[in-house]
Scaffold this active site. Structure first.
Site, mmCIF file in Angstrom:
data_model
loop_
_atom_site.group_PDB
_atom_site.id
_atom_site.type_symbol
_atom_site.label_atom_id
_atom_site.label_comp_id
_atom_site.label_asym_id
_atom_site.label_seq_id
_atom_site.Cartn_x
_atom_site.Cartn_y
_atom_site.Cartn_z
ATOM 1 C CG ASN A 73 1.765 3.404 7.091
ATOM 2 O OD1 ASN A 73 1.126 2.580 6.426
ATOM 3 N ND2 ASN A 73 1.170 4.231 7.956
ATOM 4 C CG ASN B 72 4.185 18.014 6.896
ATOM 5 O OD1 ASN B 72 4.326 17.120 6.059
ATOM 6 N ND2 ASN B 72 3.460 19.081 6.663
ATOM 7 C CB VAL B 73 6.777 12.680 5.908
ATOM 8 C CG1 VAL B 73 6.693 11.825 7.161
ATOM 9 C CG2 VAL B 73 5.506 12.579 5.073
ATOM 10 C CE1 TYR C 192 -2.674 6.646 -2.123
ATOM 11 C CE2 TYR C 192 -3.186 4.906 -3.689
ATOM 12 C CZ TYR C 192 -2.868 5.306 -2.409
ATOM 13 O OH TYR C 192 -2.720 4.359 -1.406
HETATM 14 P P1 NAD Z 1 -4.729 6.411 7.197
HETATM 15 O O1 NAD Z 1 -5.298 7.672 6.622
HETATM 16 O O2 NAD Z 1 -5.503 5.681 8.230
HETATM 17 O O3 NAD Z 1 -3.259 6.671 7.749
HETATM 18 C C1 NAD Z 1 -2.324 7.516 7.117
HETATM 19 C C2 NAD Z 1 -1.586 8.274 8.186
HETATM 20 O O4 NAD Z 1 -0.628 9.130 7.567
HETATM 21 C C3 NAD Z 1 -2.501 9.171 9.038
HETATM 22 O O5 NAD Z 1 -2.320 8.877 10.405
HETATM 23 C C4 NAD Z 1 -2.061 10.581 8.670
HETATM 24 O O6 NAD Z 1 -2.177 11.508 9.721
HETATM 25 C C5 NAD Z 1 -0.601 10.344 8.278
HETATM 26 N N1 NAD Z 1 -0.102 11.443 7.443
HETATM 27 C C6 NAD Z 1 -0.718 12.039 6.393
HETATM 28 N N2 NAD Z 1 0.035 13.035 5.916
HETATM 29 C C7 NAD Z 1 1.167 13.070 6.671
HETATM 30 C C8 NAD Z 1 2.330 13.896 6.668
HETATM 31 N N3 NAD Z 1 2.478 14.901 5.784
HETATM 32 N N4 NAD Z 1 3.295 13.653 7.589
HETATM 33 C C9 NAD Z 1 3.148 12.655 8.496
HETATM 34 N N5 NAD Z 1 2.075 11.850 8.547
HETATM 35 C C10 NAD Z 1 1.087 12.056 7.647
HETATM 36 O O7 NAD Z 1 -4.451 5.482 5.944
HETATM 37 P P2 NAD Z 1 -4.076 3.940 5.811
HETATM 38 O O8 NAD Z 1 -5.155 3.329 5.022
HETATM 39 O O9 NAD Z 1 -3.669 3.353 7.115
HETATM 40 O O10 NAD Z 1 -2.806 4.075 4.827
HETATM 41 C C11 NAD Z 1 -1.486 3.766 5.200
HETATM 42 C C12 NAD Z 1 -0.665 3.603 3.941
HETATM 43 O O11 NAD Z 1 -1.172 2.512 3.170
HETATM 44 C C13 NAD Z 1 -0.697 4.826 3.004
HETATM 45 O O12 NAD Z 1 0.576 5.037 2.445
HETATM 46 C C14 NAD Z 1 -1.686 4.407 1.924
HETATM 47 O O13 NAD Z 1 -1.466 5.087 0.715
HETATM 48 C C15 NAD Z 1 -1.366 2.920 1.821
HETATM 49 N N6 NAD Z 1 -2.441 2.135 1.217
HETATM 50 C C16 NAD Z 1 -3.694 2.135 1.763
HETATM 51 C C17 NAD Z 1 -4.694 1.394 1.158
HETATM 52 C C18 NAD Z 1 -6.098 1.351 1.703
HETATM 53 O O14 NAD Z 1 -6.966 0.773 1.035
HETATM 54 N N7 NAD Z 1 -6.371 1.888 2.897
HETATM 55 C C19 NAD Z 1 -4.413 0.658 -0.009
HETATM 56 C C20 NAD Z 1 -3.120 0.678 -0.527
HETATM 57 C C21 NAD Z 1 -2.138 1.427 0.103
#
Ligand code: NAD
Length: 253
Positions: free
Chosen positions: A94, A67-68, A159
């Protein structure tokens, strides 16, 4: 270029989900022979993902449940990397979460949760990994921010604030680590089709893609290529920068 990625070690946080951005980044560099640390919350999911990546790309992998938001977890994760590989060349911060609501309705708990994962998590992982990554001859850190952190999206006070914080943290780390040749850069994706955004109704997704100048949403792979660029040999003289990968959504920022 192929030799550059081979046998290096990359840790990507939040990389267990097969459809997420983290996994797309993992796939891009595992393909080039980089050994991979899959880090995520769920212990079974990280082991499953580590096995899949190992079998698909024939690289060494390690699955770490972490858990980060917990410093002890982050330190333990890096200790496991040290024992397994003895090195860390690439860190991709990420992991991220959303808890959208209008500012006047965001609870204190939802504010804290989003800031903790998205901002404090990047700080704790970077801090914990710093000693090991500073020893790498090609240390690279890539932080995943968001265009929300640049423009300030309505219903995303928590966010957007967390992602703006990630940009500031990227610049601070870039300055502090530059003396050892470690680069730190941030990517600001727009709207990517992943589990995070799948929950939105189809008509909203359609509206969002119409608002993007390139008239389509990003795939995780569209963003993973930029992460690979920042980790790669050609980006060795680039640090403290922020790159939008958003189809033009935030042109001018
Ligand atoms: P996702 O929900 O598919 O993946 C996020 C991952 O982070 C998940 O596997 C989750 O289990 C993990 N996670 C959450 N809390 C955690 C914790 N406390 N410790 C360790 N791991 C944890 O989302 P995604 O869309 O692949 O997003 C990846 C990154 O990209 C994120 O930082 C998100 O904010 C960013 N982002 C996403 C979008 C979008 O449109 N999907 C747009 C801009 C930025």
């Amino acid at each position: 270029m192929a030799e550059y990625f081979k046998d290096k070690v990359a840790l990507v946080t939040g990389s267990a989900s097969p459809r997420g951005l983290g996994r797309a980044i993992v796939n891009r560099i595992a393909k080039e022979g980089t050994n991979i640390v899959i880090l995520d919350l769920n212990p079974e999911a990280v082991q499953k993902a580590a096995l899949e990546v190992k079998n698909t790309y024939n690289v060494k992998t390690l699955g770490v449940a972490c858990n980060v938001t917990k410093e002890a977890d982050c330190i333990s994760a890096i200790n496991q990397v040290k024992i397994e590989f003895g090195r860390l060349d690439f860190l991709v911060n990420n992991a991220g979460v959303l808890k959208d609501n209008l500012l006047m309705r965001i609870t204190e708990a939802d504010w804290d949760m989003v800031i903790d994962v998205n901002l404090k998590g990047v700080f704790l992982m970077t801090k914990s990994a710093s000693k090991l990554i500073l020893k790498s001859p090609t240390g690279r850190i890539v932080n995943i921010s968001s265009v929300s952190g640049l423009i300030g999206q309505a219903a995303q006070a928590n966010y957007s604030s967390s992602k703006a914080g990630v940009i500031a943290l990227t610049k601070v780390s870039a300055r502090e680590f530059s003396g050892r040749g470690v680069t730190v850069n941030a990517i600001c994706p727009g709207f990517i089709q992943t589990d995070m955004t799948d929950a939105l109704p189809d008509d909203i997704k359609k509206k969002l893609s119409e608002m993007v100048p390139l008239k389509k949403l990003a795939t995780p792979d569209d963003v993973a290529g930029t992460a690979k660029f920042y980790l790669g040999e050609d980006a060795g003289y680039i640090t403290g920068t922020v790159l939008r990968v958003d189809g033009g959504a935030a042109i001018g920022m």
